[in-house]
Design an enzyme around this catalytic site. Sequence first.
Site, PDB file in Angstrom:
ATOM      1  N   SER A 194      15.938  51.577  75.243  1.00 57.12           N
ATOM      2  CA  SER A 194      16.618  50.430  74.489  1.00 57.12           C
ATOM      3  C   SER A 194      15.666  50.269  73.183  1.00 57.12           C
ATOM      4  CB  SER A 194      16.534  49.299  75.445  1.00 57.12           C
ATOM      5  OG  SER A 194      17.196  47.980  74.942  1.00 57.12           O
ATOM      6  N   ASP A 419      27.751  51.428  76.559  1.00 55.30           N
ATOM      7  CA  ASP A 419      26.437  50.762  76.766  1.00 55.30           C
ATOM      8  C   ASP A 419      26.591  49.509  76.258  1.00 55.30           C
ATOM      9  OD1 ASP A 419      23.766  49.693  76.237  1.00 55.30           O
ATOM     10  OD2 ASP A 419      23.100  51.583  76.684  1.00 55.30           O
ATOM     11  N   HIS A 447      23.402  50.181  80.770  1.00 57.21           N
ATOM     12  CA  HIS A 447      22.467  50.323  79.796  1.00 57.21           C
ATOM     13  C   HIS A 447      21.410  51.201  80.083  1.00 57.21           C
ATOM     14  CE1 HIS A 447      20.344  49.266  76.283  1.00 57.21           C
ATOM     15  NE2 HIS A 447      19.193  48.471  77.043  1.00 57.21           N
TER      16      HIS A 447
END
Length: 477
Positions: A194, A419, A447
Amino acid sequence: TTAPVDRVTAPPARPATSTAPRQVLIWKGCGGGFQCSTLRVPLDDAAPAGGTIDLALTRTLATNPKARIGSLLINPGGPGASAVSFLTDNAGQIPAVVRARFDLVAFDPRGVGGSAPIRCETTAELDRYFHLDPAPNDAAGLAALEAGNRAFAAGCRQRSGRVLPHVSTVEVARDMDRVRAAVGDDKLTYLGYSYGTSLGAAYLAQFPTHVRAMVLDGALDPTLTWDRLLEGQSKGFDVALGAFLAECQRTTCAFRQAVKGDLGAAYDALQAKVTATPLPGDGTRTVGVGEFSLGVGAGLYSRQFGWPAISAGLVAAVRGQGAVLLSLSDSYLERTAAGYANLNEANFAVNCIDRPWPRTDAPYLALAKRVARSSPRFGPSIVLSGLGCAVWPVDAVSRPHAVTGAGAPPVVVVGTTRDPATPYIWAQGLARQLTKAVLLTHIGDGHTAYRTGATPCLTDKIDAYLLTGKAPVAATC
């Protein structure tokens, strides 16, 4: 428009030095098979007389020390997530073949967790802040949101003004190079999830020749402007919620069985009901639209665990109870009985100085109106979350820019097609920019993708890359 708060100007980002001087780390056992240490770094590289801060580190040693390759530095994202807590809680999620050959190492970025954490408000104040309607449709609601943002920003300036100008991604990437040197690695092996991919990109921009191998999973595109960032997440979360509702329709999940008619319409009606009349929560707090949205959004991060939790939360809400959604919201905000971790304060602090943001309401309100047409369920609240940066007390120190990583070895970029938080198109964008990159595409929900138990089509390739440094062939699975 919002009233300005006092602002301080952060110094321009200084070019990185070519080599970080090595400090000797003193490691001590801190339970669970982990060792902990601290690394002292300058608060401001451009002004060494301005003092230092200590970064919190942890590691767990390679399970096959005779075959040890080096250290694998891991960051879970955020910005604002504690990498130390992530590693101690989730080391087992790293495949065993990698744990055998690498010491797993994590440090809390400056401003986060155990590393000079930014604090802005008390638990009670943050409870009130997150209870606000995040997408008000009247003047009174907007005024309340603006007042909440001003109080939050002023609290950050008052409690953490010394650190606020020095938590940019560029600066944390410099700290990464200091950590690389301190653990004794000539080259960095890195796994970033991320926002951790932004740290990886910032490292590639400054230290491309210091990289051995780098995996960037759930990638952000370094060229994202404020509006593209917010618009992309708006679409990502709405698409993810649509996927959940479609699956619920097919499988007769608990929410399907609790309501009649179209599931999307039932969801919208339930949200409107909670907006009008908050639900009882934990006995001291109620669940309004703020907690409702955050709770559902939190569940979208994981199909395996989050989707069933969303269904349970919605069913409870239909029955007039908000405790499940409140628990989901608390997990997302990292709130426990002891109060909040500093995830949210650090998140604002980093995001608001990593790129320029409009300083008046009008651009946010216009964008919220536009995304409401294509992403009506999450779009307006995600866009209006940017209003916090409109009154942020520190000016931006960075600007969106392409990263090539020229001089680095091949980098593996991982993107998941649905996602919610880091849309797949962002992974494509980063992979295109990098001089040497391989894009691995995960067709699925949730995610990020690389962890124990994930599809071998991805994990086997990433494992082999981390162990050998040889890039896989691009794949979709």
